[in-house]
Design an enzyme around this catalytic site. Structure first.
Site, PDB file in Angstrom:
ATOM      1  N   ASN A 178      37.320  45.971  36.194  1.00  0.00           N
ATOM      2  CA  ASN A 178      37.421  44.525  35.951  1.00  0.00           C
ATOM      3  C   ASN A 178      38.739  44.085  36.586  1.00  0.00           C
ATOM      4  O   ASN A 178      39.804  44.333  36.038  1.00  0.00           O
ATOM      5  CB  ASN A 178      37.418  44.259  34.434  1.00  0.00           C
ATOM      6  CG  ASN A 178      37.691  42.793  34.111  1.00  0.00           C
ATOM      7  OD1 ASN A 178      37.741  41.949  35.012  1.00  0.00           O
ATOM      8  ND2 ASN A 178      37.880  42.507  32.825  1.00  0.00           N
ATOM      9  N   LYS A 193      39.909  41.224  36.996  1.00  0.00           N
ATOM     10  CA  LYS A 193      40.501  40.021  36.382  1.00  0.00           C
ATOM     11  C   LYS A 193      40.978  39.052  37.468  1.00  0.00           C
ATOM     12  O   LYS A 193      40.399  39.005  38.549  1.00  0.00           O
ATOM     13  CB  LYS A 193      41.603  40.409  35.388  1.00  0.00           C
ATOM     14  CG  LYS A 193      41.080  41.422  34.347  1.00  0.00           C
ATOM     15  CD  LYS A 193      42.017  41.648  33.185  1.00  0.00           C
ATOM     16  CE  LYS A 193      41.403  42.685  32.225  1.00  0.00           C
ATOM     17  NZ  LYS A 193      42.208  42.933  31.042  1.00  0.00           N
ATOM     18  N   HIS A 249      34.201  38.942  27.361  1.00  0.00           N
ATOM     19  CA  HIS A 249      35.472  39.689  27.370  1.00  0.00           C
ATOM     20  C   HIS A 249      36.416  39.045  26.352  1.00  0.00           C
ATOM     21  O   HIS A 249      36.402  37.821  26.169  1.00  0.00           O
ATOM     22  CB  HIS A 249      36.076  39.668  28.780  1.00  0.00           C
ATOM     23  CG  HIS A 249      37.228  40.604  28.907  1.00  0.00           C
ATOM     24  ND1 HIS A 249      38.486  40.276  28.455  1.00  0.00           N
ATOM     25  CD2 HIS A 249      37.302  41.857  29.403  1.00  0.00           C
ATOM     26  CE1 HIS A 249      39.280  41.315  28.666  1.00  0.00           C
ATOM     27  NE2 HIS A 249      38.592  42.278  29.244  1.00  0.00           N
ATOM     28  N   GLU A 306      39.377  38.255  26.541  1.00  0.00           N
ATOM     29  CA  GLU A 306      40.200  37.166  27.109  1.00  0.00           C
ATOM     30  C   GLU A 306      39.404  35.865  27.156  1.00  0.00           C
ATOM     31  O   GLU A 306      39.958  34.779  26.956  1.00  0.00           O
ATOM     32  CB  GLU A 306      40.698  37.582  28.507  1.00  0.00           C
ATOM     33  CG  GLU A 306      41.796  38.634  28.395  1.00  0.00           C
ATOM     34  CD  GLU A 306      41.860  39.641  29.539  1.00  0.00           C
ATOM     35  OE1 GLU A 306      41.288  39.378  30.606  1.00  0.00           O
ATOM     36  OE2 GLU A 306      42.480  40.704  29.342  1.00  0.00           O
ATOM     37  N   GLU A 323      35.988  47.248  23.514  1.00  0.00           N
ATOM     38  CA  GLU A 323      37.354  47.050  23.972  1.00  0.00           C
ATOM     39  C   GLU A 323      38.198  46.560  22.798  1.00  0.00           C
ATOM     40  O   GLU A 323      38.203  45.364  22.494  1.00  0.00           O
ATOM     41  CB  GLU A 323      37.395  45.997  25.092  1.00  0.00           C
ATOM     42  CG  GLU A 323      36.634  46.388  26.336  1.00  0.00           C
ATOM     43  CD  GLU A 323      37.214  45.732  27.592  1.00  0.00           C
ATOM     44  OE1 GLU A 323      37.510  46.467  28.532  1.00  0.00           O
ATOM     45  OE2 GLU A 323      37.401  44.507  27.612  1.00  0.00           O
ATOM     46  N   GLY A 326      45.598  46.100  28.090  1.00  0.00           N
ATOM     47  CA  GLY A 326      46.806  45.765  28.843  1.00  0.00           C
ATOM     48  C   GLY A 326      48.096  46.081  28.097  1.00  0.00           C
ATOM     49  O   GLY A 326      49.169  45.621  28.483  1.00  0.00           O
ATOM     50  N   SER A 343      43.373  50.138  28.281  1.00  0.00           N
ATOM     51  CA  SER A 343      44.373  51.088  28.770  1.00  0.00           C
ATOM     52  C   SER A 343      43.788  52.449  29.126  1.00  0.00           C
ATOM     53  O   SER A 343      44.447  53.477  28.937  1.00  0.00           O
ATOM     54  CB  SER A 343      45.533  51.225  27.773  1.00  0.00           C
ATOM     55  OG  SER A 343      46.176  49.964  27.610  1.00  0.00           O
TER      56      SER A 343
HETATM   57  P1  13P Z   1      43.382  47.400  30.735  1.00  0.00           P
HETATM   58  O1  13P Z   1      42.673  48.606  31.326  1.00  0.00           O
HETATM   59  O2  13P Z   1      44.359  46.782  31.661  1.00  0.00           O
HETATM   60  O3  13P Z   1      43.904  47.673  29.373  1.00  0.00           O
HETATM   61  O4  13P Z   1      42.228  46.279  30.562  1.00  0.00           O
HETATM   62  C1  13P Z   1      41.058  46.604  29.930  1.00  0.00           C
HETATM   63  C2  13P Z   1      40.117  45.481  30.097  1.00  0.00           C
HETATM   64  O5  13P Z   1      40.331  44.398  29.581  1.00  0.00           O
HETATM   65  C3  13P Z   1      38.925  45.717  30.922  1.00  0.00           C
HETATM   66  O6  13P Z   1      38.001  44.685  30.789  1.00  0.00           O
END
Ligand code: 13P
Length: 259
Positions: A11, A13, A96, A98, A168, A174, A213
């Site tokens: 992803n 982003k 997601h 976010e 997740e 992150g 992560s």
């Molecule tokens: P990270 O791997 O940066 O923690 O992000 C995970 C994520 O949100 C994947 O959709």
């Protein structure tokens, strides 16, 4: 045990330029050749065409990070599922954390998006997960169940036939904090049990990815868990070497179980 091919999804982003995503996609496409795992990259929509030109003839699949609930109409700024399908997307990440937290998407909207994606002939990657507060209040099971229930309500268990679920934990995204393999496995097992209790065949073939992560250093131990069928990778997916190391860790779980 059902034969679930692992899926490693990047992803990306809101990152990259037209030039940098082409470079990243080319490195991933050449490294993914011959791996016994499914590899997917999800750039922003305006980069899909550039990335498709690079991965189109490779084993790397293409996906999007979000789509509109509606199929078409007066929805300024949105991108529809059928438009994504035109760019050869096979998957769309839906719900997601976010999107849920920053853009206030509700579980009902997320459920609708899952159906819209399926109707357009693609597979939703339905993201679920609890916040740190919810984990500390021992609400993990209830939160995940409610997120799954919203989809079950509109699409029934049949909606999970052409679906990937990504667990997740919000506190692991992150942050560099990963759920331990055992913590993640416990939630993955809960998800599978819930779907299996409604339809054992759909439950046992459902792929459930871990995200939060995940990186080259912790991938093998997470992917070695019985109900972890791949990863949804953020930060580490922006570096071809790290991402390919995760893909290789997934491929070696397949080779181990075949031997
Ligand atoms: P990270 O791997 O940066 O923690 O992000 C995970 C994520 O949100 C994947 O959709």
């Amino acid at each position: 045990m059902a034969n679930r091919q692992p899926l490693i999804a990047g992803n990306w982003k809101l990152n990259g330029t037209r030039e940098s995503v082409v470079e990243l996609a080319s490195a991933i496409a050449s490294g993914a050749e011959g791996l016994s795992t499914e590899v997917l990259v999800c750039p922003v929509s305006v980069h899909l065409s550039d990335v498709l030109a690079v991965v189109g003839k490779s084993p790397v699949r293409l996906g999007a990070q979000n789509c509109a609930e509606a199929e078409s109409g007066a929805y300024t700024g949105e991108v529809s599922a059928t438009m994504l399908k035109e760019f050869a997307c096979e998957y769309v990440i839906v719900g997601h954390s976010e999107r849920r937290s920053l853009y206030h998407e509700t579980s009902e909207q997320v459920a609708q998006k899952c159906l819209t994606v399926q109707k357009a002939g693609m597979t939703p990657i339905l993201c679920v997960g609890e916040t740190l507060e919810e984990r500390e209040a021992e609400q993990v099971e209830a939160v995940i169940a409610a997120q799954l229930d919203a989809v079950l309500k509109v699409g029934n268990v049949e909606a999970f036939r052409q679906m990937v679920v990504a667990y997740e934990p919000v506190w692991a995204i992150g942050t560099g904090k990963t759920a331990s393999p055992e913590e993640a496995q416990a939630v993955h097992a809960l998800i599978r049990e819930k779907i299996s209790s409604l339809d054992p065949e759909i439950g046992s073939s459902l792929r459930i990815l871990y995200g939060g992560s995940m990186k080259a250093e912790n991938a093998a131990s997470l992917l070695g868990q019985a109900d972890i069928d791949g990863g949804l990778i953020g930060g580490a997916a922006l570096d071809a070497t790290s991402f390919l190391a995760i893909c290789e860790a997934a491929a070696s779980t397949v080779e181990k179980s075949a031997s």
